[in-house]
Design an enzyme around this catalytic site. Structure first.
Site, PDB file in Angstrom:
ATOM      1  N   ASP A 173      -6.496   2.389   7.772  1.00  0.00           N
ATOM      2  CA  ASP A 173      -5.148   2.881   8.045  1.00  0.00           C
ATOM      3  C   ASP A 173      -5.186   4.392   8.240  1.00  0.00           C
ATOM      4  O   ASP A 173      -6.259   5.013   8.205  1.00  0.00           O
ATOM      5  CB  ASP A 173      -4.168   2.475   6.936  1.00  0.00           C
ATOM      6  CG  ASP A 173      -4.520   3.046   5.566  1.00  0.00           C
ATOM      7  OD1 ASP A 173      -5.233   4.078   5.489  1.00  0.00           O
ATOM      8  OD2 ASP A 173      -4.086   2.462   4.558  1.00  0.00           O
ATOM      9  N   ARG A 218      -3.909  -4.235   7.742  1.00  0.00           N
ATOM     10  CA  ARG A 218      -4.889  -3.186   8.050  1.00  0.00           C
ATOM     11  C   ARG A 218      -6.103  -3.785   8.753  1.00  0.00           C
ATOM     12  O   ARG A 218      -6.662  -3.191   9.682  1.00  0.00           O
ATOM     13  CB  ARG A 218      -5.351  -2.494   6.762  1.00  0.00           C
ATOM     14  CG  ARG A 218      -4.352  -1.544   6.146  1.00  0.00           C
ATOM     15  CD  ARG A 218      -4.984  -0.842   4.956  1.00  0.00           C
ATOM     16  NE  ARG A 218      -5.075  -1.673   3.779  1.00  0.00           N
ATOM     17  CZ  ARG A 218      -5.997  -1.532   2.818  1.00  0.00           C
ATOM     18  NH1 ARG A 218      -6.968  -0.633   2.961  1.00  0.00           N
ATOM     19  NH2 ARG A 218      -5.993  -2.306   1.763  1.00  0.00           N
ATOM     20  N   ASP A 278       0.843  -1.194   0.000  1.00  0.00           N
ATOM     21  CA  ASP A 278       0.000   0.000   0.000  1.00  0.00           C
ATOM     22  C   ASP A 278       0.881   1.249   0.000  1.00  0.00           C
ATOM     23  O   ASP A 278       2.026   1.206   0.460  1.00  0.00           O
ATOM     24  CB  ASP A 278      -0.891   0.019   1.242  1.00  0.00           C
ATOM     25  CG  ASP A 278      -1.998  -1.022   1.185  1.00  0.00           C
ATOM     26  OD1 ASP A 278      -2.341  -1.462   0.073  1.00  0.00           O
ATOM     27  OD2 ASP A 278      -2.510  -1.393   2.262  1.00  0.00           O
ATOM     28  N   TYR A 327       6.272  -8.314   8.742  1.00  0.00           N
ATOM     29  CA  TYR A 327       6.031  -6.877   8.866  1.00  0.00           C
ATOM     30  C   TYR A 327       6.359  -6.390  10.268  1.00  0.00           C
ATOM     31  O   TYR A 327       6.281  -7.138  11.248  1.00  0.00           O
ATOM     32  CB  TYR A 327       4.550  -6.554   8.612  1.00  0.00           C
ATOM     33  CG  TYR A 327       4.049  -6.843   7.223  1.00  0.00           C
ATOM     34  CD1 TYR A 327       4.248  -5.942   6.185  1.00  0.00           C
ATOM     35  CD2 TYR A 327       3.347  -8.019   6.948  1.00  0.00           C
ATOM     36  CE1 TYR A 327       3.775  -6.203   4.906  1.00  0.00           C
ATOM     37  CE2 TYR A 327       2.862  -8.286   5.679  1.00  0.00           C
ATOM     38  CZ  TYR A 327       3.083  -7.366   4.659  1.00  0.00           C
ATOM     39  OH  TYR A 327       2.610  -7.639   3.404  1.00  0.00           O
TER      40      TYR A 327
END
Length: 303
Positions: A80, A172, A38, A66
């Protein structure tokens, strides 16, 4: 130029934006990526160039790691920090212990509802296009796997985390759903991908570093050595005769790798020319030919 390089994607750019910039830097039209990030996210974005774009099919299910920050107090429409708040801010009173317990409930195979602002398609239309028009986005939950989800710390209304997930998992959504369980709402404040498949952040270069290397004539130095790609496949260096057959899509015998199902075939140390699949005994057929040009086979004339 056939190769794989790792870009440390900056925030604010789409993955396609990065691809376009690298095309201009390398002056190479054939560039693709191995896993979308993203615009908010940063970190490991593997890019493939030239004929090695054909390797993308092997990375569709790559595991990812992540690190990021979840902010509590309100949810957003995009899940987000780039979205609009979905409601008024709420009082936040979360503890590290409680948050870690709840995070543990996400580990394993779970049903996850994709975010409305996503590339998931609804009757052929990407969900984010419908969401932007404030139309109903009727998405269905999908099964994803979260292999690790650790809350590293909680400070005020924010929690830092590390997660290792299978392909298709939206962090997210994890942030959004965690906020729902805590009853105060939450969204993903920041996200950094540190690993994708065999590629790690230590191998990544910024766009500025890539540009500098190219201007200095050192672009090849930042490409991943081809023998490091797809480590689950053994490497074999083909003879000149076998390499010529493989370049033309012909099957060859590779007796030293009779037990392997698929192999990486090289001509010399660096030129990856094919991914070959064993079809019978020691006979391998090139599943994907990566050579730049096929070799013309010489057919003797009748005189």
């Amino acid at each position: 130029m056939n190769g794989v390089l790792i870009v440390d994607k900056p925030a604010g750019l789409t993955s396609h934006d990065v691809v376009n910039r690298v095309r201009r830097i390398l002056q190479q039209p054939s560039v693709g990526h191995l896993g979308t990030l993203d615009p908010l996210a940063t970190g490991v974005l593997p890019l493939v160039t030239g004929n090695l774009t054909r390797l993308a099919q092997f990375y569709g299910a790559s595991e990812k790691t992540y690190e990021g920050i979840i902010r509590f107090g309100f949810a957003t429409d995009t899940y987000d920090s780039e979205g609009e708040p979905s409601g008024p801010a709420q009082k936040v009173n979360v503890s590290l212990e409680h948050t870690r317990v709840l995070a543990g409930s996400f580990v394993g195979l779970i049903e996850q509802m994709p975010p409305p602002f996503s590339a998931k398609k609804v009757k052929g239309v990407p969900a984010y296009k419908l969401a932007r028009k404030h139309q109903d986005v009727a998405l269905r939950p999908v099964q994803v796997e979260i292999k690790e989800f650790e809350i590293l710390g909680v400070e005020g209304d924010q929690a830092s985390f590390r997660a290792r997930v299978a392909s298709g998992t939206y962090m997210r959504c994890v942030a959004h759903d965690l906020g729902q369980q805590l009853g105060c709402g939450a969204h993903l404040q920041s996200l950094r991908r540190t690993v994708l498949g065999e590629f790690a952040l230590r191998q990544a270069h910024t766009l500025e570093e890539l540009d500098t290397a190219c201007k200095a004539g050192k672009s090849e130095e930042i490409f991943i050595h081809p023998r490091q790609l797809l480590p689950e496949f053994p490497c074999v260096t083909a003879s000149e005769e076998a390499a010529a057959l493989i370049r033309n899509g012909r099957a060859v015998n590779l007796p030293e790798l009779s037990q392997a199902r698929q192999v990486k075939v090289f001509a010399g140390q660096r030129e990856l020319i094919a991914i070959a699949t064993r079809i019978a005994g020691t006979l391998f057929h090139p599943r994907i030919v990566l050579a730049a040009e096929p070799v013309r086979e010489v057919v003797p004339r009748n005189t």
